[in-house]
Design a protein around this motif. Structure first.
Motif, mmCIF file in Angstrom:
data_model
loop_
_atom_site.group_PDB
_atom_site.id
_atom_site.type_symbol
_atom_site.label_atom_id
_atom_site.label_comp_id
_atom_site.label_asym_id
_atom_site.label_seq_id
_atom_site.Cartn_x
_atom_site.Cartn_y
_atom_site.Cartn_z
ATOM 1 N N TYR A 170 0.845 -1.191 0.000
ATOM 2 C CA TYR A 170 0.000 0.000 0.000
ATOM 3 C C TYR A 170 0.883 1.244 0.000
ATOM 4 C CZ TYR A 170 -2.945 -3.748 1.791
ATOM 5 O OH TYR A 170 -3.577 -4.961 1.973
ATOM 6 N N THR A 171 0.641 2.119 -0.957
ATOM 7 C CA THR A 171 1.404 3.360 -1.099
ATOM 8 C C THR A 171 0.431 4.496 -1.366
ATOM 9 O OG1 THR A 171 3.249 2.136 -2.081
ATOM 10 C CG2 THR A 171 3.248 4.529 -2.367
ATOM 11 N N ILE A 172 0.646 5.655 -0.717
ATOM 12 C CA ILE A 172 -0.150 6.836 -1.036
ATOM 13 C C ILE A 172 0.529 7.549 -2.196
ATOM 14 C CG2 ILE A 172 -1.056 9.032 -0.196
ATOM 15 C CD1 ILE A 172 -1.201 7.816 2.559
ATOM 16 N N SER A 173 -0.195 7.633 -3.317
ATOM 17 C CA SER A 173 0.423 8.122 -4.562
ATOM 18 C C SER A 173 0.390 9.642 -4.644
ATOM 19 C CB SER A 173 -0.291 7.522 -5.776
ATOM 20 O OG SER A 173 -1.662 7.860 -5.756
ATOM 21 N N ARG A 174 1.014 10.280 -3.690
ATOM 22 C CA ARG A 174 1.169 11.726 -3.717
ATOM 23 C C ARG A 174 2.407 12.071 -2.902
ATOM 24 N NH1 ARG A 174 -3.839 15.579 -2.447
ATOM 25 N NH2 ARG A 174 -4.461 14.676 -4.447
ATOM 26 N N SER A 175 3.206 12.989 -3.387
ATOM 27 C CA SER A 175 4.443 13.330 -2.691
ATOM 28 C C SER A 175 4.146 13.953 -1.334
ATOM 29 C CB SER A 175 5.271 14.305 -3.537
ATOM 30 O OG SER A 175 4.551 15.502 -3.768
ATOM 31 N N ASN A 176 5.075 13.758 -0.397
ATOM 32 C CA ASN A 176 4.995 14.306 0.958
ATOM 33 C C ASN A 176 3.893 13.681 1.806
ATOM 34 O OD1 ASN A 176 7.110 16.156 0.378
ATOM 35 N ND2 ASN A 176 5.631 17.553 -0.567
ATOM 36 N N TRP A 177 3.372 12.544 1.382
ATOM 37 C CA TRP A 177 2.399 11.819 2.199
ATOM 38 C C TRP A 177 3.080 10.583 2.785
ATOM 39 C CZ3 TRP A 177 -2.881 12.985 2.977
ATOM 40 C CH2 TRP A 177 -3.306 14.144 2.305
ATOM 41 N N ASN A 178 2.861 10.341 4.068
ATOM 42 C CA ASN A 178 3.433 9.182 4.739
ATOM 43 C C ASN A 178 2.330 8.317 5.340
ATOM 44 O OD1 ASN A 178 6.205 9.722 4.290
ATOM 45 N ND2 ASN A 178 6.146 11.277 5.891
ATOM 46 N N ILE A 179 2.713 7.123 5.729
ATOM 47 C CA ILE A 179 1.803 6.176 6.375
ATOM 48 C C ILE A 179 2.229 6.027 7.826
ATOM 49 C CG2 ILE A 179 1.119 3.745 6.460
ATOM 50 C CD1 ILE A 179 1.308 3.712 3.406
ATOM 51 N N PHE A 213 -4.492 2.000 8.532
ATOM 52 C CA PHE A 213 -3.362 2.896 8.766
ATOM 53 C C PHE A 213 -3.814 4.320 8.486
ATOM 54 C CE2 PHE A 213 -2.893 1.053 4.504
ATOM 55 C CZ PHE A 213 -2.944 2.188 3.699
ATOM 56 N N THR A 214 -2.996 5.273 8.922
ATOM 57 C CA THR A 214 -3.285 6.680 8.694
ATOM 58 C C THR A 214 -2.363 7.214 7.619
ATOM 59 O OG1 THR A 214 -3.954 7.012 10.989
ATOM 60 C CG2 THR A 214 -3.320 8.971 9.754
ATOM 61 N N GLY A 215 -2.938 7.893 6.636
ATOM 62 C CA GLY A 215 -2.142 8.621 5.659
ATOM 63 C C GLY A 215 -2.152 10.090 6.041
ATOM 64 N N TYR A 216 -1.007 10.744 6.007
ATOM 65 C CA TYR A 216 -0.971 12.128 6.462
ATOM 66 C C TYR A 216 0.030 12.956 5.671
ATOM 67 C CZ TYR A 216 3.408 11.166 8.918
ATOM 68 O OH TYR A 216 4.701 10.832 9.214
ATOM 69 N N SER A 217 -0.225 14.263 5.689
ATOM 70 C CA SER A 217 0.697 15.241 5.122
ATOM 71 C C SER A 217 0.414 16.574 5.785
ATOM 72 C CB SER A 217 0.509 15.354 3.610
ATOM 73 O OG SER A 217 1.351 16.363 3.072
ATOM 74 N N GLY A 218 1.360 17.034 6.614
ATOM 75 C CA GLY A 218 1.179 18.326 7.262
ATOM 76 C C GLY A 218 0.003 18.352 8.208
ATOM 77 N N TYR A 219 -0.926 19.275 7.954
ATOM 78 C CA TYR A 219 -2.020 19.512 8.874
ATOM 79 C C TYR A 219 -3.131 18.470 8.806
ATOM 80 C CZ TYR A 219 -0.040 24.139 9.663
ATOM 81 O OH TYR A 219 0.797 25.167 10.005
ATOM 82 N N LEU A 220 -3.252 17.781 7.699
ATOM 83 C CA LEU A 220 -4.407 16.921 7.487
ATOM 84 C C LEU A 220 -4.017 15.513 7.073
ATOM 85 C CD1 LEU A 220 -6.682 19.409 5.505
ATOM 86 C CD2 LEU A 220 -6.840 18.816 7.929
ATOM 87 N N GLY A 221 -4.950 14.564 7.246
ATOM 88 C CA GLY A 221 -4.732 13.179 6.851
ATOM 89 C C GLY A 221 -6.034 12.401 6.966
ATOM 90 N N ALA A 222 -6.004 11.093 6.832
ATOM 91 C CA ALA A 222 -7.204 10.263 6.955
ATOM 92 C C ALA A 222 -6.814 8.827 7.266
ATOM 93 C CB ALA A 222 -8.041 10.319 5.677
ATOM 94 N N VAL A 223 -7.763 8.086 7.801
ATOM 95 C CA VAL A 223 -7.574 6.672 8.087
ATOM 96 C C VAL A 223 -8.026 5.863 6.868
ATOM 97 C CG1 VAL A 223 -8.185 4.774 9.633
ATOM 98 C CG2 VAL A 223 -8.032 7.109 10.523
ATOM 99 N N TYR A 224 -7.260 4.816 6.542
ATOM 100 C CA TYR A 224 -7.595 3.960 5.407
ATOM 101 C C TYR A 224 -7.741 2.516 5.869
ATOM 102 C CZ TYR A 224 -6.593 7.903 2.432
ATOM 103 O OH TYR A 224 -6.640 9.133 1.838
ATOM 104 N N ARG A 225 -8.679 1.834 5.239
ATOM 105 C CA ARG A 225 -8.915 0.413 5.477
ATOM 106 C C ARG A 225 -8.632 -0.325 4.176
ATOM 107 N NH1 ARG A 225 -13.779 0.897 6.819
ATOM 108 N NH2 ARG A 225 -13.594 0.668 9.093
ATOM 109 N N CYS A 226 -7.835 -1.387 4.257
ATOM 110 C CA CYS A 226 -7.434 -2.097 3.042
ATOM 111 C C CYS A 226 -7.559 -3.608 3.196
ATOM 112 C CB CYS A 226 -5.984 -1.770 2.675
ATOM 113 S SG CYS A 226 -5.667 -0.020 2.308
#
Length: 333
Positions: free
Chosen positions: A281-290, A303-316
């Protein structure tokens, strides 16, 4: 695992991203639908899933999670005093959190009726037991570590012991605690107050319910490799990797999540306990981490994907992902 879902470590924060598209039906129930395999069905070829923050379908909420200075759990919203805050876990109908306060920190039990201070310190390294009844606190000073177990309801002391050097609580089932010391791992029995060595080396992940642990070998410069084995039979090796590090195990012990050895994960991999890759699983946008990968069930990964101030939880699952939270604010900003 529920305890890992809520916190792989106490400092894991849950944050959010941009808006998504309407949810695809049934992602949370893939394992129950005969035409859509969950994790129980091993794919012939592992899927490399790219998550697009603005286009991932919306699914049911995973909870509880932090949203700024509040805990969101379904329809519940519980405010938490102080800053910064970190969610440790759920205890009956309340939540255990750490909260900054006057240059130090407080360990709180919070619900809709308010908060109760369980302990205060300069900083905390808490681990909530799997049944939510007790909390293990580690205080590392002067080349030793004092581990204190308290009630998650009252803060009353249950047990205390001292370890030489820096020691870390890796798992706690309510009666037993796995502790990683500088040169070996220990199992501490709270009923007897006794501890015994279970493995030599740098133990860094353990799960008593799954009966699994991961031990790091030599230093990276000397070709360090990780070994996955059984807690009750440490010489039983299930997997050995010299590239990834193990993050967590499923409750059954049949699967695990691995990632790179860097501090931030950009990709995490779902594997069988023998090391076979099932999906990545990879978030396909730069500066986003898991952050905080965990098992919601044996058939779903969170897991949580995040970048700076905002992010979201993902279910896979092994075939697809969905967004499992609304867009959340980073409590550290």
């Amino acid at each position: 695992m529920r305890r890992r879902l809520i916190a792989l470590c106490a400092a894991v924060v849950t944050i959010a991203m941009l808006s998504g598209l309407p949810g695809l039906p049934g992602l949370s129930g893939l394992s129950k639908q005969p035409g859509l395999p969950g994790l129980s069905a091993v794919p012939a070829q592992p899927a490399d899933i790219k998550i697009k923050p603005g286009k991932t379908p919306r699914g049911p909420d995973a909870g509880p999670r932090l949203d700024g200075s509040s805990i969101i759990d379904g329809d519940r919203k519980v405010p938490v005093p102080g800053n910064p805050i970190a969610l440790v876990g759920a205890s009956d109908d309340a939540y255990i959190v750490t909260s900054g306060f006057r240059g130090g920190a407080r360990l709180l039990r919070v619900d809709e009726d308010g908060s109760r201070v369980l302990a205060t310190a300069e900083e905390f390294d808490p681990t909530l037991s799997a049944d939510g009844t007790r909390i293990a606190l580690a205080d590392r000073k002067n080349r030793r570590t004092v581990t204190t177990v308290i009630s998650a309801s009252t803060g009353q002391k249950v047990r205390r012991t001292t370890w030489a050097g820096s020691a870390y609580v890796l798992d706690f089932d309510g009666d037993r605690i796995v502790v990683a010391g500088p040169k070996r791992g220990y199992l501490w029995n709270l009923h007897t107050g006794r501890s015994r060595g279970i493995v030599r080396g740098a133990l860094y992940v353990a799960d008593l319910g799954a009966d699994r642990m991961a031990v790091a070998g030599k230093a990276p410069s000397k070709g360090r490799c990780e070994t996955v084995s059984t807690i009750t039979r440490p010489r039983t090796t299930h997997f050995r990797t010299c590239r990834d590090r193990v993050i967590t195990f499923s409750d059954s012990g049949a699967r695990m999540i691995t990632g790179s050895r860097s501090a931030d994960f950009t990709t995490v991999r779902l594997r069988t306990i023998g090391g076979k890759k099932l999906a990545s699983y990879t978030i396909s946008r730069s500066n986003w981490n898991i952050e905080g990968p965990s098992f919601e069930t044996d058939t779903t990964v969170l897991f949580t994907g995040y970048s700076g101030y905002l992010g979201a939880v993902y279910r896979c699952t092994v075939t697809a992902c969905e967004r499992a939270s609304k867009w959340l604010d980073n409590p550290y900003f």
